[in-house]
Design a protein around this motif. Structure first.
Motif, PDB file in Angstrom:
ATOM      1  N   THR A 227      32.291 -22.231  42.402  1.00 51.85           N
ATOM      2  CA  THR A 227      31.112 -22.082  41.545  1.00 51.85           C
ATOM      3  C   THR A 227      31.140 -23.102  40.411  1.00 51.85           C
TER       4      THR A 227
ATOM      5  N   LYS B 123      28.340 -30.261  39.255  1.00 50.13           N
ATOM      6  CA  LYS B 123      27.516 -31.249  39.966  1.00 50.13           C
ATOM      7  C   LYS B 123      26.085 -31.225  39.428  1.00 50.13           C
ATOM      8  N   LYS B 124      25.576 -30.002  39.191  1.00 50.97           N
ATOM      9  CA  LYS B 124      24.226 -29.884  38.647  1.00 50.97           C
ATOM     10  C   LYS B 124      24.134 -30.509  37.258  1.00 50.97           C
ATOM     11  N   GLY B 125      25.198 -30.366  36.476  1.00 53.80           N
ATOM     12  CA  GLY B 125      25.193 -30.906  35.129  1.00 53.80           C
ATOM     13  C   GLY B 125      25.585 -32.364  35.058  1.00 53.80           C
ATOM     14  N   GLY B 126      26.033 -32.937  36.156  1.00 54.50           N
ATOM     15  CA  GLY B 126      26.426 -34.340  36.171  1.00 54.50           C
ATOM     16  C   GLY B 126      27.781 -34.607  35.541  1.00 54.50           C
TER      17      GLY B 126
ATOM     18  N   TYR C 186      29.908 -22.760  32.994  1.00 46.23           N
ATOM     19  CA  TYR C 186      30.899 -22.987  34.059  1.00 46.23           C
ATOM     20  C   TYR C 186      32.318 -22.897  33.515  1.00 46.23           C
TER      21      TYR C 186
ATOM     22  N   ASP D  47      30.067 -26.484  41.704  1.00 44.46           N
ATOM     23  CA  ASP D  47      28.619 -26.535  41.917  1.00 44.46           C
ATOM     24  C   ASP D  47      27.878 -26.709  40.592  1.00 44.46           C
ATOM     25  N   LEU D  48      28.291 -25.961  39.560  1.00 42.51           N
ATOM     26  CA  LEU D  48      27.637 -26.066  38.259  1.00 42.51           C
ATOM     27  C   LEU D  48      27.857 -27.447  37.632  1.00 42.51           C
TER      28      LEU D  48
ATOM     29  N   TYR E  47      30.762 -35.383  36.566  1.00 39.11           N
ATOM     30  CA  TYR E  47      31.664 -35.870  37.608  1.00 39.11           C
ATOM     31  C   TYR E  47      33.001 -36.311  37.034  1.00 39.11           C
TER      32      TYR E  47
ATOM     33  N   LYS F 281      26.540 -35.999  27.009  1.00 43.29           N
ATOM     34  CA  LYS F 281      25.280 -35.376  27.399  1.00 43.29           C
ATOM     35  C   LYS F 281      24.348 -35.331  26.201  1.00 43.29           C
TER      36      LYS F 281
ATOM     37  N   ASN G 256      24.641 -24.677  29.919  1.00 40.99           N
ATOM     38  CA  ASN G 256      25.280 -25.785  30.632  1.00 40.99           C
ATOM     39  C   ASN G 256      26.801 -25.716  30.577  1.00 40.99           C
TER      40      ASN G 256
END
Length: 606
Positions: free
Chosen positions: A157, A163-166, A132, A160-161, A168, A14, A129
């Motif tokens: 949760t 996925k938002k941060g990418g 999570y 979900d966090l 995967y 990131k 970020n």
């Protein structure tokens, strides 16, 4: 159950979008000026370096083996390397792995302290970020404490966090944690989550597919699908031969031994390799082997482990991490406010500790009663099932005979001879008697449970009673020699309960006739001092010596194809006890079987 390894999903690199002043503040205490000069390309390239791969694999294998001596040095080396590369995301991932490792090793206080430290650092450094990770640790702790619904919410949760941060590449282990929680709540959803984890792993982190498939194989065993489990075990061994490793490997080996009928070896391996985590696995193994007493003992140990000090410490850890997350959500209050909140948290922890100690002591007082009730429920369920199966079979057969012959006889075009019609009537009468005997046995259940004293005022001529019983059975008995061999005086009489004594001899005679295809059944009688000894001998198939007491249990039939529902012998023994006597099987008699009724008596006037 061991927690899944978070580090093994290496996060996609990131590029942090922060101003220089914030970046400097974040890295001030942990990174040197050189780390600030690393570019995104360099962060991407280091993951292909042999040095990184060696450090990663060294820590991975030590984690899966539970080897503290190897794990901590390997973890420290990997953390130092990640700081040199400027990858804070991966660095804090390894910090989470250290917490999980301590939980797996039952070092709960150390895990609690590490969790507090991680949450505090993420809050102070404004690493939103990475928050999570704290929710992920909270999910682990809630899961260990048995709060599965809270753990499910925490892991959801986290997903979900991520996925938002990418992130995967790192999601499959979180799915695995959610699978462990869902498996007891909704097994079908848990298997669907495994499928989702596999799809993500195949695309972003293929080296995780092996661990996911191994977990699936464990689930097949728990569900009782041994064919799929053995297929999974074969795939696991092939992967292991290729150098692959799975956190579920030791569980697979334990379950494989159990699937091969090596229950004791499987339990021994579980105790050696899985420590207290193996209690639920051992209970599962014993239940599938039908060894209910040992399953109950293992379940009792699991309850005791859940009441241990470890659970109290772990609950305290959960509270501390929750407090730290609350501080972060309140947008980093001032030092004074945080200090007050922490003080309140400590007070609450003390109160919770007292409450948990009270609950634990209360549960221990009731554990014995709960365990007894559990065992009683298991026995009642087994007896109910056997009763329904036996009665349905025994009633259906004679009813079919009566129904079939009645339709034939009612046919106005019937051309059968008188002898054939008499045969039909005889078969219908015999079937009706079978149903009557069955109802008598069912009604006898109340006598088995009864502790009331029965009257013994009837004058019974024993020889006449034996001759009457033989005559009644000769009408429906197979073509064998049914006779009486009595040493009693022809006028010998005793005071007893005629109906009960007749039931005893009828049941023993009926049992002998059912198990004798040729030869003879002999009813013998004699006295020794003031004791009447009645013996029923046959030349049938006999009874193994190790089953001498088992046959007197309710609903027990050594040959499931024989008539009856397994109540004759236990009813006879109960009636004999109520008459002051006893019934035993003479295991020295051969061939065939010999039942001996011993009754004290009061001689009556003839």
């Amino acid at each position: 159950m061991l927690l899944c390894l978070n580090y093994f999903c290496i996060f996609a690199p990131k590029i942090y979008d922060r101003s220089p002043s914030i970046m400097t503040r974040v890295l001030l205490l942990t990174l040197t000026l050189t780390v600030l000069l690393h570019t995104a390309a360099a962060a991407q390239d280091y993951k292909q370096e042999p040095e990184y791969l060696a450090l990663r694999d060294s820590m991975r294998y030590a984690f899966n083996d539970g080897d503290s001596a190897r794990f901590y040095p390997a973890l420290k080396a990997l953390e130092d390397y990640l700081l040199e590369q400027g990858d804070l995301h991966q660095y804090y991932t390894q910090r989470c792995n250290e917490i999980v490792f301590n939980i797996n090793q039952r070092r709960l206080f150390e895990a609690y302290m590490l969790g507090r430290k991680l949450s505090r650092e993420l809050t102070e450094k404004h690493l939103d970020n990475e928050m999570y990770m704290a929710y992920n640790m909270l999910g682990h702790i809630n899961s260990i404490c048995g709060n599965r619904l809270a753990a499910k919410r925490n892991f959801s949760t986290v997903i979900d966090l991520m996925k938002k941060g990418g992130y995967y590449e790192s999601m499959p282990p979180i799915y695995m944690n959610l699978v462990n929680v869902e498996m007891d709540i909704d097994p079908e959803r848990a298997m669907a989550l495994l499928d989702t984890a596999k799809i993500i792993a195949e695309k972003y982190s293929p080296d995780r597919v092996f661990d996911i498939e191994t977990r699936r194989a464990v689930s097949y065993y728990n569900a009782g699908d041994m064919e799929k489990f053995l297929e999974g075990y074969k795939a696991y061994k092939e992967g292991e031969a290729e150098g692959k490793s799975s956190v579920h490997g030791r569980t697979m080996e334990v379950y494989y031994l159990a699937s091969q009928g090596k229950t004791d070896e499987a339990v021994a391996l579980a105790k050696e390799e899985l420590s207290t985590d193996g209690n639920s696995i051992i209970t599962n193994i014993y239940e599938k082997a039908g060894r209910w007493q040992e399953a109950y003992e293992s379940l009792r140990k699991t309850y005791a482990a859940n009441d241990s000090v470890n659970n109290v410490a772990l609950s305290n850890s959960m509270m501390g991490i929750r407090d730290q997350l609350a501080i972060n959500d309140m947008e980093k209050k001032s030092v004074r406010i945080r200090t007050i909140a922490l003080t309140i948290g400590l007070i609450l922890l003390a109160l919770l500790t007292m409450a948990f100690f009270y609950i634990a002591s209360t549960r221990r007082r009731h554990m014995r009663q709960l365990s007894a009730a559990y065992q009683h429920a298991l026995e009642a369920d087994k007896m109910k099932t056997r009763f329904i199966q036996n009665v349905s079979h025994e009633v259906r057969t004679p009813l079919n005979i009566i129904s079939g012959f009645s339709q034939v006889i009612a046919d106005p075009t019937l051309t059968e001879s008188v002898e054939e019609r008499q045969h039909m009537a005889s078969m219908m009468q015999k079937s009706a008697m079978q149903i009557t005997d069955l109802i008598d046995e069912i009604l006898g259940l109340s006598l088995i449970e009864s502790s009331a004293t029965i009257a013994k005022e009837d004058v019974v001529h024993v020889n006449q009673l034996l001759q009457t019983i033989v005559k009644e059975h000769q009408e429906t008995a197979p073509p064998i020699d049914l006779r009486v061999d009595s040493q009693l005086d022809p006028e010998f009489a005793i005071k007893t309960n005629r109906n009960m004594l007749s039931r005893i001899i009828h049941a023993l005679t009926d049992n002998a006739l059912k198990n004798t295809e040729k030869g003879s059944v002999t009813l013998k009688a004699k006295t020794v001092a003031q004791t009447l000894i009645l013996t029923v001998e046959d030349t049938g198939c006999g009874i193994p010596a190790d089953q001498a007491e088992h046959i007197f249990e309710r609903f027990v039939k050594l040959d499931s194809f024989k008539q009856g529902i397994g109540l004759g012998l236990p009813l006879s023994r109960k009636l004999a006890e109520q008459l002051g006597g006893i019934i035993t099987l003479d295991t020295s008699y051969s061939p065939g079987a010999r039942f001996v009724v011993t009754l004290p008596f009061e001689e009556a006037e003839g």
